[in-house]
Design a protein around this motif. Structure first.
Motif, PDB file in Angstrom:
ATOM      1  N   ALA A 137     -16.419  46.807  27.957  1.00 41.94           N
ATOM      2  CA  ALA A 137     -14.933  47.363  28.218  1.00 41.94           C
ATOM      3  C   ALA A 137     -14.075  46.424  29.111  1.00 41.94           C
ATOM      4  N   ALA A 138     -14.832  45.490  29.853  1.00 41.61           N
ATOM      5  CA  ALA A 138     -14.318  44.939  30.991  1.00 41.61           C
ATOM      6  C   ALA A 138     -13.416  43.637  30.353  1.00 41.61           C
ATOM      7  N   HIS A 139     -13.475  43.055  28.925  1.00 41.94           N
ATOM      8  CA  HIS A 139     -12.627  42.278  28.424  1.00 41.94           C
ATOM      9  C   HIS A 139     -12.342  42.598  26.909  1.00 41.94           C
ATOM     10  N   LEU A 140     -11.026  42.870  27.068  1.00 43.12           N
ATOM     11  CA  LEU A 140     -10.527  43.184  25.784  1.00 43.12           C
ATOM     12  C   LEU A 140     -10.709  42.289  24.441  1.00 43.12           C
ATOM     13  N   HIS A 141     -10.767  42.796  23.488  1.00 48.24           N
ATOM     14  CA  HIS A 141     -11.274  42.421  22.103  1.00 48.24           C
ATOM     15  C   HIS A 141     -10.918  43.243  21.039  1.00 48.24           C
ATOM     16  N   GLN A 142     -10.238  42.505  20.062  1.00 46.72           N
ATOM     17  CA  GLN A 142      -9.803  42.994  18.627  1.00 46.72           C
ATOM     18  C   GLN A 142     -10.856  42.575  17.769  1.00 46.72           C
ATOM     19  N   HIS A 143     -11.318  43.929  17.163  1.00 43.12           N
ATOM     20  CA  HIS A 143     -12.109  43.528  15.922  1.00 43.12           C
ATOM     21  C   HIS A 143     -11.386  43.569  14.676  1.00 43.12           C
ATOM     22  N   VAL A 144     -11.888  42.692  13.719  1.00 39.18           N
ATOM     23  CA  VAL A 144     -11.396  42.295  12.384  1.00 39.18           C
ATOM     24  C   VAL A 144     -12.803  42.462  11.564  1.00 39.18           C
ATOM     25  N   VAL A 145     -13.021  43.618  10.971  1.00 40.75           N
ATOM     26  CA  VAL A 145     -14.164  43.987  10.121  1.00 40.75           C
ATOM     27  C   VAL A 145     -13.687  43.961   8.839  1.00 40.75           C
ATOM     28  N   PRO A 146     -14.068  43.009   7.934  1.00 36.00           N
ATOM     29  CA  PRO A 146     -14.039  43.089   6.533  1.00 36.00           C
ATOM     30  C   PRO A 146     -14.925  44.208   5.794  1.00 36.00           C
ATOM     31  N   ARG A 147     -14.352  44.789   4.745  1.00 34.00           N
ATOM     32  CA  ARG A 147     -14.782  46.076   4.113  1.00 34.00           C
ATOM     33  C   ARG A 147     -14.829  46.084   2.713  1.00 34.00           C
ATOM     34  N   TRP A 148     -15.882  46.506   2.055  1.00 32.52           N
ATOM     35  CA  TRP A 148     -16.085  46.423   0.612  1.00 32.52           C
ATOM     36  C   TRP A 148     -16.471  47.560   0.126  1.00 32.52           C
ATOM     37  N   LEU A 149     -16.050  48.013  -1.242  1.00 30.15           N
ATOM     38  CA  LEU A 149     -16.357  49.245  -1.741  1.00 30.15           C
ATOM     39  C   LEU A 149     -17.920  49.403  -1.616  1.00 30.15           C
TER      40      LEU A 149
END
Length: 192
Positions: A137-149
């Motif tokens: 939580a101390a260091h901001l991070h944006q997740h980019v999670v690929p998703r498949w059916l």
């Protein structure tokens, strides 16, 4: 004749017709081995990663104010995180230049992921604070999670296990190689 549990020279569960996927590497995450001891810059892995080797640190790309790294404990193959270099925990603490670069790099991460893996969709998000699910939580991070059916199967729910078809080093290499070749000026070929 199948040996009984008492006759077995090896160990493990009794024969029951189930195949098991052993993922002992996950125990370090469950046990908190890679969690920082406190919220200081000195304990922050996201502050240390950019100081080292890109391959070792799983860094995919670097900008002036932000960088892109693979998640060490990914939800899916190709799970990226976009982070500011600066140690800030709250989205509102980003300055304008950091906010703009974080957004641009997140967009580019989606484009690169589409080019390399052709996912059906994405989960994008920031878990702000421990209570919201931020592992660090101390260091901001944006997740980019690929998703498949069909990528959400019973394993995470029943066995707290995620089956990933590619090694992190291979994922990092593929995404890093594609990072500078994907054109941000070309219209995406996503479905609307």
């Amino acid at each position: 004749m199948e040996p009984t549990g008492q006759d077995r020279a090896d160990f493990g569960p009794p024969a029951d017709g189930y195949q098991r996927l052993w993922t002992p590497h996950r125990m370090v995450y469950i046990g908190g081995q890679d969690k920082p001891a406190d919220s200081s810059v000195g304990q922050c892995p996201f502050c240390r990663i950019p100081q080292g080797d890109d391959e070792q640190g799983l860094v995919v790309a670097r900008g002036q104010r932000c960088y892109v790294v693979l998640n060490l404990y990914p939800y899916n193959s190709g799970h990226l995180m976009v982070l500011p270099y600066r140690h800030v925990s709250d989205y509102t603490d980003l300055d304008e230049a950091e906010t703009a670069e974080l957004a641009r790099m997140t967009q580019h991460a989606v484009r690169v992921s589409r080019a390399v893996y052709a996912p059906a969709g994405f989960n994008l998000g920031i878990n702000q604070g421990e209570v919201a699910g931020a592992g660090i939580a101390a260091h901001l991070h944006q997740h980019v999670v690929p998703r498949w059916l069909g990528d959400a199967n019973f394993l995470p729910v029943v066995a707290q296990t995620k089956a990933l078809p590619e090694l992190l080093a291979d994922t990092r290499r593929r995404l890093a190689e594609a990072w500078d070749t994907v054109d941000d000026t070309v219209e995406d070929t996503k479905e609307n």
